[in-house]
Design an enzyme around this catalytic site. Sequence first.
Site: not given
Ligand code: SAH
Length: 396
Positions: A250, A300, A340
């Site tokens: 992340d 996700d 989503c």
């Molecule tokens: N799977 C998680 C929810 C994901 S929300 C659960 O079950 O709780 C999406 C996440 O993607 C966020 O934490 C955000 O910080 C991260 N994110 C967004 N763009 C990103 C990127 N380019 N690389 C890595 N993380 C990213």
Amino acid sequence: MLPTITLAPGREKSVLRRHPWIFSKAVAKEDNSIPPGSVVKVNAADCSFLALGIYSPKSQIRVRLLSFNEQDNIDAAFVQQRIENACELRQRLIARGNDGVRLVASEGDYLPGLIVDKYNEFLVIAISSWAAESLREHIIQALKKLYPDCSIYERSDSKSRLKEGLKARCGVIAGKEPDDIIYVKENGLIYLPIDIKNGHKTGGYLDQRQSRYKAYTLSKGARVLNCFSYTGGFGLWALKGGAARVENVDVSELALTHAKDGVVFNHLDPGRCRFLKKDVFAYLRQQTAKGEKYDLVILDPPKFAESAANLKQACRGYQDINRLGLSLVAKGGRLLTFSCSGLMEPTLFQKICADAALDAGVEAQVISTLRQDEDHVVSLPCPESFYLKGLVIAVR
Ligand code: SAH
């Protein structure tokens, strides 16, 4: 007498099907002096009554509908009843060992723009439209009556709120301030880290509850790559399911810190997991170049399609990560992939994944489909409220 909004001829059809939104284009006559947040009567072009709703002059969605009955009063008792009905619908989910539940899911519970999430003894409300903003006091009173022992915290800071011309509002409404991190029991087995004050949305992603459980069932002995991990929910379930190792990726340092703490809190083995503060696109490319393989890859991502205008660009993003994700899955392994974006229809998402498999040069089959969990109720006449879809893809 309520102010009246009159629709253009033919525009009553969606209202007759009980779709809860009136777009600006559908309105023939509106009185510009109606204050935002007012209850209005919506009439068809022939002046017949259609619905009651709340007016928002700055939004493309001019009126969000609350009732199709002219006799209804949109008052404290009305709001109380809607919230009670919504809470009642969640009782089975709570009884199955869930202390984090969405009590009110906006259009799905006939309260457009209102989210109420319950995390243990904390209720977190998020208001994103004038419709819910104008009912705020009634909402708070109803929640206090239903949950007298709970604290109430507000996280009304979404982007959609700004589109309605509303300012962000966050903080304690009643009771005590939440700790920086709290843990809620999920499906009776795992404690999910929730950051009410500084986390995303209301603090956690409860919509993925059943999909995280799916990951648990697929993890025995697996090498797991959990992309866009946030506070590591999928990773915790994978460890519980017996994963050999889990990589959580992340960009958010804070989310990864919570993810690490979550492993310890759940008495799982920190030696079996890694927390990588990296851009997922870059990491997937790097691992593909190295020829790495995983038995379970989870994708996700956040919402790539924010509007119809950037859907095409969003599709390219989805295709990119799915191609890379699929090429990292070992033969016999699985990809769990999600979108989503409400604008991304399930058939389009499947097509994107099919193209991604072709580009990755792998043979892939869909073995099951996933969706937002049941407390994220979908409004039957409003398919837009079905936003989270996922595929379990087997690679051979
Ligand atoms: N799977 C998680 C929810 C994901 S929300 C659960 O079950 O709780 C999406 C996440 O993607 C966020 O934490 C955000 O910080 C991260 N994110 C967004 N763009 C990103 C990127 N380019 N690389 C890595 N993380 C990213």
